[in-house]
Write a protein that holds these residues in place. Structure first.
Motif, mmCIF file in Angstrom:
data_model
loop_
_atom_site.group_PDB
_atom_site.id
_atom_site.type_symbol
_atom_site.label_atom_id
_atom_site.label_comp_id
_atom_site.label_asym_id
_atom_site.label_seq_id
_atom_site.Cartn_x
_atom_site.Cartn_y
_atom_site.Cartn_z
ATOM 1 N N ARG A 106 -41.664 -7.967 -47.302
ATOM 2 C CA ARG A 106 -42.084 -8.305 -48.663
ATOM 3 C C ARG A 106 -41.726 -7.191 -49.649
ATOM 4 O O ARG A 106 -41.292 -7.461 -50.773
ATOM 5 N N ILE A 107 -41.918 -5.950 -49.255
ATOM 6 C CA ILE A 107 -41.561 -4.848 -50.146
ATOM 7 C C ILE A 107 -40.054 -4.811 -50.370
ATOM 8 O O ILE A 107 -39.574 -4.572 -51.489
ATOM 9 N N ARG A 108 -39.295 -5.063 -49.314
ATOM 10 C CA ARG A 108 -37.842 -5.142 -49.477
ATOM 11 C C ARG A 108 -37.484 -6.288 -50.425
ATOM 12 O O ARG A 108 -36.611 -6.154 -51.300
ATOM 13 N N GLY A 109 -38.163 -7.429 -50.287
ATOM 14 C CA GLY A 109 -37.938 -8.554 -51.193
ATOM 15 C C GLY A 109 -38.296 -8.226 -52.623
ATOM 16 O O GLY A 109 -37.641 -8.680 -53.569
ATOM 17 N N GLY A 403 -39.922 -12.206 -55.267
ATOM 18 C CA GLY A 403 -39.286 -11.561 -54.129
ATOM 19 C C GLY A 403 -40.302 -11.029 -53.145
ATOM 20 O O GLY A 403 -40.132 -11.143 -51.917
ATOM 21 N N ALA A 404 -41.394 -10.435 -53.654
ATOM 22 C CA ALA A 404 -42.459 -9.957 -52.769
ATOM 23 C C ALA A 404 -43.198 -11.112 -52.114
ATOM 24 O O ALA A 404 -43.591 -11.039 -50.945
ATOM 25 N N LEU A 405 -43.390 -12.178 -52.862
ATOM 26 C CA LEU A 405 -44.139 -13.317 -52.338
ATOM 27 C C LEU A 405 -43.430 -13.985 -51.166
ATOM 28 O O LEU A 405 -44.056 -14.361 -50.172
ATOM 29 N N GLY A 408 -37.855 -10.476 -48.403
ATOM 30 C CA GLY A 408 -36.431 -10.246 -48.551
ATOM 31 C C GLY A 408 -35.569 -11.198 -47.755
ATOM 32 O O GLY A 408 -34.490 -11.609 -48.207
ATOM 33 N N ALA A 409 -36.021 -11.557 -46.565
ATOM 34 C CA ALA A 409 -35.220 -12.428 -45.698
ATOM 35 C C ALA A 409 -35.020 -13.808 -46.301
ATOM 36 O O ALA A 409 -34.043 -14.495 -45.970
ATOM 37 N N THR A 414 -26.643 -15.814 -52.347
ATOM 38 C CA THR A 414 -25.805 -15.849 -53.550
ATOM 39 C C THR A 414 -26.276 -14.853 -54.601
ATOM 40 O O THR A 414 -25.501 -14.371 -55.412
ATOM 41 N N TRP A 415 -27.575 -14.524 -54.570
ATOM 42 C CA TRP A 415 -28.122 -13.556 -55.502
ATOM 43 C C TRP A 415 -28.037 -12.130 -54.966
ATOM 44 O O TRP A 415 -27.753 -11.197 -55.714
ATOM 45 N N THR A 416 -28.321 -11.937 -53.703
ATOM 46 C CA THR A 416 -28.411 -10.575 -53.174
ATOM 47 C C THR A 416 -27.067 -9.985 -52.765
ATOM 48 O O THR A 416 -26.879 -8.766 -52.825
ATOM 49 N N ARG A 417 -26.110 -10.831 -52.360
ATOM 50 C CA ARG A 417 -24.837 -10.309 -51.844
ATOM 51 C C ARG A 417 -24.105 -9.421 -52.848
ATOM 52 O O ARG A 417 -23.608 -8.350 -52.485
#
Length: 449
Positions: A106-109, A403-405, A408-409, A414-417
Motif C-alpha cells: 500500500r505504501i508503494r502504491g 494508490g494506497a487504498l 501498488g500491485a 499503462t500508468w506506472t510503466r
C-alpha cells in the motif's frame, strides 16, 4: 526580472481579497491604493504584466503591513491554535489493521499513485478547464483516460492553450522518461527526511530544512512568501501571517501525504504531524486542508473503501469551517450521482472568484473525484485533472489516496510503466531515487505491530 508571488503590487491585490474573506474592513485601504493608480482584483499571473512605479511599490508594502496589523475577527468555527482545532475533531471511523506485507504494498502504491496523478496533471497546470477539454477533443482523447499528447494537436489549439512551460518537455506521452521533478513530490520526500530524523520535529525544523534543501524558485505562493520571511529573520511561528496573502491556498495541502503513510490507521497522529508542517506557511483553512489529506492518507493505508478514507479526513478538521463546507459540496454531488460536467459546473459556481490555487475549490474537487469514483484509480485521477484548477496537485493527492487504498500491485501498468521506477529531484540525496527505495524507507518509519 519579476519574480512571481512576491511583487508588492500583486501581494496587495491578493491581500485585499484574503483580508475581506477573513472579515477585515478593507475599503479604505483599497481606496488609497486605487487613488494611487493601483489595480484591484486577482492578478492574471504570478506577477502582473505591468510593473508598479517605485512610489506605488512603497505604498503597496505599507498597505499590506497595515492589513496584516488589523485583527481578524475570532471564529469558533475556524480555530487557529492546535488545541482548539483538536477539540473540534470527531471520532474517526473504525479502521482495520493490515499485515506488514500488505502495508508495504500500500505504501508503494501511495508513492507511485501520487507520482502518476501529479505527472498526468503537469502539462495542463494553469491551462484551465475549457482548454483541457479542447486539447483532448482535438486529439480524440475526450474524456480523459490516458496521458496527454501533442501528437495530432492542431497548431491553432496549441497556440490558444499552450502546455505548462516547465512541464511540456517531460510530461507528455511522447516524452515521459521517469518521474520528473515536481514540488508536489519534493515536499513528500522532504517530509520523509524530516520524520526519519525525528517524529518530534518542530515547525522550526521544517523551516530549517526548507532553507537548506529547497531552492527559492522551486517553491511558490505561500511557500515563497514564507521563504522570503524566513530570510528576513521572521520567526517560523509567525512567518505565515506576514505579507502572505496565500495563507489559505493549496500549498500546505500538497505537503502532508507522507505523515499519513507514516501513521497508518491513525489519522489523528498524522494530522498532528501535518499541523506542525502546515502552520509554517498557512492559517485556518490552509492548515485544515493539510490535516484533511494527512488523515485520509493514514486511513488509505489500511481501509477497504473510499468512504472510510474520506470520513477519516473529515474527522480531523473543524466541521463548520469553510473547508468542511466545500468538501461537503463535493461529497453531496457524488452522492447524488450528478453527471461529471454538471458537478464540476456546480463546484465552479460555488467557488467563483477564488484563485485556481486556493485550497477550498481544490479540496472540493479532490473530495468529489474520490467519492464519485471509489477505488477506480484511472477514473479518479482523470476526474481530478480534467476539472482544471490545480491539476497536478489534485491528481497527486487523489492518486496517492487511491494508490494506497488498492496497493501498488493493482495499479495499471499503462500508468506506472513510463515512470521507470525512479524520480528526479533537486533535493540532496533524492535525485534518481527509486520508488521502491522510498517506499521501503517509509515502511521503516512504522513500528511492527
Amino acid at each position: 526580472m519579476r519574480v512571481t508571488w512576491v511583487q508588492p503590487e500583486d501581494v496587495l491585490r491578493h491581500e485585499l481579497i484574503q483580508s475581506a474573506v477573513e472579515g477585515r474592513s478593507v475599503e479604505q485601504v483599497a481606496a488609497r491604493w486605487t487613488a494611487a493608480g493601483g489595480r484591484l482584483g486577482l492578478p492574471e499571473r504570478g506577477a502582473s504584466a505591468e510593473a508598479a512605479t517605485p512610489a506605488q511599490r512603497r505604498l503597496a508594502r505599507k498597505l499590506v503591513d497595515e492589513l496584516d496589523a488589523m485583527p481578524i475577527p475570532d471564529s469558533d468555527d475556524e480555530p487557529t491554535e492546535f488545541n482548539a482545532i483538536r477539540a473540534s475533531w470527531s471520532s474517526p471511523p473504525a479502521l482495520p489493521r493490515v499485515s506488514r506485507a500488505a502495508l508495504a504494498d500500500r505504501i508503494r502504491g501511495a508513492w507511485l499513485g501520487r507520482a502518476v496523478g501529479c505527472l498526468l496533471g503537469k502539462p495542463v497546470e494553469g491551462v484551465g478547464r475549457a482548454g483541457i477539454r479542447e486539447i483532448l477533443q482535438a486529439t480524440g482523447r475526450w474524456p480523459l483516460a490516458d496521458w496527454f499528447t501533442a501528437r495530432g494537436l492542431p497548431e491553432t489549439v496549441a497556440a490558444r492553450h499552450p502546455w505548462n512551460r516547465a512541464s511540456r518537455t517531460t510530461s507528455l506521452a511522447e516524452n515521459i522518461d521517469g518521474m520528473p521533478e515536481d514540488d508536489d513530490l519534493n515536499y513528500t520526500m522532504l517530509a520523509l527526511a524530516l520524520v526519519e530524523e525525528s517524529r518530534a520535529f518542530t515547525t522550526d525544523d521544517v523551516a530549517d530544512r526548507w532553507l537548506k534543501e529547497l531552492p527559492g524558485l522551486r517553491v511558490f505562493t505561500a511557500e515563497r512568501a514564507v521563504y522570503r520571511n524566513l530570510l528576513d529573520g521572521i520567526d517560523p511561528v509567525d512567518a505565515a501571517t506576514v505579507r502572505n496573502p496565500y495563507r489559505e491556498w493549496i500549498g500546505a495541502q500538497i505537503r502532508t501525504d507522507l505523515y499519513g503513510w507514516a501513521c497508518p490507521g491513525d489519522p489523528r497522529a498524522a494530522a498532528e504531524l501535518a499541523w506542525r508542517d502546515a502552520r509554517l506557511s498557512h492559517t485556518r483553512n490552509g492548515v485544515y486542508g493539510a490535516l484533511f489529506v494527512a488523515g485520509m492518507a493514514a486511513a488509505a493505508c489500511v481501509a477497504s473503501d473510499v468512504a472510510s478514507v474520506i470520513a477519516a479526513g473529515l474527522s480531523v478538521i473543524p466541521p463548520r469551517s469553510r473547508l468542511a463546507r466545500s468538501i461537503g459540496l463535493g461529497l453531496d454531488l457524488a452522492r447524488r450521482a450528478v453527471p461529471y460536467e454538471d458537478a464540476i459546473d456546480q463546484l465552479y459556481a460555488a467557488h467563483d472568484g477564488l484563485h485556481w490555487v486556493h485550497v477550498l475549490n481544490n479540496a472540493a474537487v479532490v473530495a468529489y473525484a474520490l467519492a464519485a469514483n471509489g477505488a477506480d484509480f484511472s477514473r479518479s485521477i482523470c476526474a481530478a485533472v480534467a476539472a482544471g484548477w490545480d491539476t497536478d496537485s489534485n491528481g497527486a493527492t487523489v492518486g496517492g489516496i487511491v494508490g494506497a487504498l488498492i496497493g501498488g500491485a493493482a495499479l495499471p501498468d499503462t500508468w506506472t510503466r513510463p515512470l521507470k521506477g525512479r524520480i528526479a529531484s533537486s533535493l540532496r540525496g533524492f535525485d534518481g531515487a527509486t520508488f521502491d527505495a522510498l517506499a521501503a524507507r517509509t515502511l521503516a518509519l512504522v513500528a511492527p505491530a
